[in-house]
Design a protein around this motif. Structure first.
Motif, mmCIF file in Angstrom:
data_model
loop_
_atom_site.group_PDB
_atom_site.id
_atom_site.type_symbol
_atom_site.label_atom_id
_atom_site.label_comp_id
_atom_site.label_asym_id
_atom_site.label_seq_id
_atom_site.Cartn_x
_atom_site.Cartn_y
_atom_site.Cartn_z
ATOM 1 N N ILE A 43 0.837 -1.207 0.000
ATOM 2 C CA ILE A 43 0.000 0.000 0.000
ATOM 3 C C ILE A 43 0.871 1.256 0.000
ATOM 4 N N ALA A 44 1.917 1.238 0.819
ATOM 5 C CA ALA A 44 2.809 2.402 0.888
ATOM 6 C C ALA A 44 3.508 2.645 -0.442
ATOM 7 N N LEU A 45 3.883 1.571 -1.123
ATOM 8 C CA LEU A 45 4.597 1.700 -2.390
ATOM 9 C C LEU A 45 3.728 2.314 -3.477
ATOM 10 N N TYR A 46 2.426 2.180 -3.373
ATOM 11 C CA TYR A 46 1.546 2.802 -4.368
ATOM 12 C C TYR A 46 1.750 4.313 -4.382
ATOM 13 N N SER A 47 1.774 4.908 -3.194
ATOM 14 C CA SER A 47 2.004 6.356 -3.094
ATOM 15 C C SER A 47 3.436 6.710 -3.490
ATOM 16 N N VAL A 48 4.381 5.880 -3.072
ATOM 17 C CA VAL A 48 5.785 6.121 -3.420
ATOM 18 C C VAL A 48 5.968 6.108 -4.931
ATOM 19 N N ASN A 49 5.355 5.148 -5.600
ATOM 20 C CA ASN A 49 5.475 5.037 -7.051
ATOM 21 C C ASN A 49 4.852 6.229 -7.762
ATOM 22 N N LEU A 50 3.720 6.700 -7.258
ATOM 23 C CA LEU A 50 3.098 7.902 -7.827
ATOM 24 C C LEU A 50 4.039 9.101 -7.723
ATOM 25 N N ARG A 51 4.682 9.225 -6.583
ATOM 26 C CA ARG A 51 5.611 10.340 -6.366
ATOM 27 C C ARG A 51 6.825 10.238 -7.290
ATOM 28 N N ILE A 52 7.347 9.031 -7.439
ATOM 29 C CA ILE A 52 8.530 8.841 -8.292
ATOM 30 C C ILE A 52 8.200 9.170 -9.751
ATOM 31 N N LEU A 53 7.031 8.705 -10.211
ATOM 32 C CA LEU A 53 6.634 8.969 -11.593
ATOM 33 C C LEU A 53 6.394 10.458 -11.831
ATOM 34 N N GLY A 54 5.934 11.172 -10.802
ATOM 35 C CA GLY A 54 5.701 12.603 -10.943
ATOM 36 C C GLY A 54 6.945 13.445 -10.734
ATOM 37 N N LEU A 55 7.994 12.826 -10.224
ATOM 38 C CA LEU A 55 9.231 13.562 -9.924
ATOM 39 C C LEU A 55 10.009 13.926 -11.186
ATOM 40 N N PRO A 97 9.162 14.960 -14.393
ATOM 41 C CA PRO A 97 8.895 16.254 -15.028
ATOM 42 C C PRO A 97 9.313 17.441 -14.162
ATOM 43 N N TYR A 98 9.227 17.267 -12.837
ATOM 44 C CA TYR A 98 9.620 18.355 -11.929
ATOM 45 C C TYR A 98 11.129 18.591 -11.996
ATOM 46 N N ILE A 99 11.898 17.509 -12.019
ATOM 47 C CA ILE A 99 13.360 17.632 -12.106
ATOM 48 C C ILE A 99 13.771 18.320 -13.411
ATOM 49 N N MET A 100 13.060 18.000 -14.489
ATOM 50 C CA MET A 100 13.382 18.572 -15.797
ATOM 51 C C MET A 100 12.783 19.957 -16.003
ATOM 52 N N GLY A 101 12.129 20.489 -14.967
ATOM 53 C CA GLY A 101 11.572 21.843 -15.041
ATOM 54 C C GLY A 101 10.322 21.954 -15.887
ATOM 55 N N GLU A 102 9.632 20.853 -16.120
ATOM 56 C CA GLU A 102 8.431 20.874 -16.949
ATOM 57 C C GLU A 102 7.180 21.196 -16.155
ATOM 58 N N THR A 103 7.246 21.055 -14.843
ATOM 59 C CA THR A 103 6.122 21.404 -13.977
ATOM 60 C C THR A 103 6.626 22.271 -12.829
ATOM 61 N N PRO A 104 5.828 23.246 -12.371
ATOM 62 C CA PRO A 104 6.284 24.159 -11.310
ATOM 63 C C PRO A 104 6.328 23.538 -9.923
ATOM 64 N N ARG A 105 5.541 22.491 -9.695
ATOM 65 C CA ARG A 105 5.501 21.864 -8.370
ATOM 66 C C ARG A 105 5.580 20.354 -8.505
ATOM 67 N N MET A 106 6.105 19.735 -7.457
ATOM 68 C CA MET A 106 6.271 18.278 -7.460
ATOM 69 C C MET A 106 4.952 17.624 -7.052
ATOM 70 N N ALA A 107 4.385 16.845 -7.944
ATOM 71 C CA ALA A 107 3.120 16.157 -7.672
ATOM 72 C C ALA A 107 3.188 14.747 -8.256
ATOM 73 N N GLY A 108 2.378 13.874 -7.710
ATOM 74 C CA GLY A 108 2.357 12.503 -8.183
ATOM 75 C C GLY A 108 1.763 12.395 -9.580
ATOM 76 N N SER A 109 2.150 11.344 -10.293
ATOM 77 C CA SER A 109 1.631 11.101 -11.637
ATOM 78 C C SER A 109 1.420 9.607 -11.824
#
Length: 316
Positions: free
Chosen positions: A96-108, A110-122
């Motif tokens: 269950i915890a990994l579901y949220s972790v995976n969402l965060r990693i997938l959303g990280l 675009p944020y690192i590459m400057g494509e989104t202004p805030r870090m959010a799950g994807s």
């Protein structure tokens, strides 16, 4: 079934062979009902996808994805060994915890590459233009892709099958097998069963995450849903392999698991491509139903065949 379709099924079967070997360690060797697999498979894919998206070397991405799965398995083992949480419950908590972790990693990514202004799950991450381990060997027109990918993944399966069998014949490997067979006896012989369980869970989920990392590189994208039913697929492969290719030696048992995974995917491909089944409405949405039927048949048919052979022998 076309040749390309066959190779595609073989490719997926080989990827899930690594997953099945991981599930084999937890369920068969350690007797540990581990549902972490449904989280560690997409975890390996998510970490690998993140690395590919930001330009990390694809081989390094696979290593990092595998390492992420090892950590997930260690946490599951630690919850059971150190906090005395039930095996099944510990694995569910981590899953269950990994579901949220995976969402965060997938959303990280675009944020690192400057494509989104805030870090959010994807829920997904596209990798269509990313360089993979297969890229240097695939033609510009992708004509040899269906051959290159299964061959390279077969290389992974052979290497890790050999490594796993070598490990299981070492002192640590024998301790792991003894712990799963009888933990109380193993402890009385001086084996640190707690540490052995954590090690076994790390190896198990590392193999599963490796499968996830390879899966992402073959599919051109990472998705949060790729882990759904991972544990069922792994168990189905083990049961089919052990039923069709019964063996006693460890190297043969693990080899039967690999063959079971390949046969499972081929059975699924044949079932989904069957014109008669399609005519009565069976489609890809019935994949889990077909899996359940295959598992039941693999469990029941060998027993019924033995009974029938025994009756025929008596009648003669």
């Amino acid at each position: 079934m076309s040749f390309e379709f066959f190779l595609g099924s073989l490719e997926i079967g080989l990827i899930y062979a690594l997953v099945s070997l991981g599930v084999f360690i937890s369920f068969r060797l350690l007797d540990f009902p581990d549902l972490t697999a449904d989280g560690s498979f997409p975890l390996g894919g998510a970490i690998c996808g993140l690395c590919l998206y930001i330009g990390v070397d694809p081989w390094t991405a696979i290593i990092l994805g595998t390492f992420g799965g090892c950590i997930a398995g260690m946490i599951t083992g630690w919850l059971y060994v150190k906090l005395n949480i039930l095996q099944l419950l510990a694995s569910i908590i981590v899953m269950i915890a990994l579901y949220s972790v995976n969402l965060r990693i997938l959303g990280l990514a675009p944020y690192i590459m400057g494509e989104t202004p805030r870090m959010a799950g994807s829920p997904n991450l596209a990798l269509l233009d990313a360089t993979t381990i297969f890229s240097p060997f695939i033609n510009a027109d992708y004509t040899n892709q269906y051959i290159v990918q299964p061959v390279m993944i077969l290389g992974f399966v052979i290497v890790f099958w050999l490594l796993l069998n070598s490990f299981l014949n070492t002192q640590k490997g024998l301790a792991l097998r003894a712990t799963g067979t009888n933990a109380r006896m193993a402890k009385s012989q001086g084996i640190p069963t707690g540490g052995t369980i954590i090690l076994g869970m790390a190896i198990s989920n590392g193999l599963i995450a490796l499968g996830g990392a390879l899966f992402v590189q073959t599919q051109g994208g990472a998705d949060i849903t790729i882990g759904v039913g991972t544990i069922v697929i792994g168990l189905a492969s083990i049961i089919i392999g052990e039923s069709i290719f019964p063996a006693k030696r460890m190297w043969a048992i693990t080899l039967s698991v690999i063959f079971g995974s390949i046969l499972y995917r081929l059975f699924i491909a044949i079932a989904l491509g069957n014109e008669w089944l399609q005519s009565i409405g069976i489609g890809t949405e019935d994949l889990n139903l077909i899996t359940a039927v295959l598992v039941v048949l693999a469990l029941v048919l060998p027993k019924q065949l033995k009974k029938w052979t025994h009756r025929q022998g008596k009648a003669a």
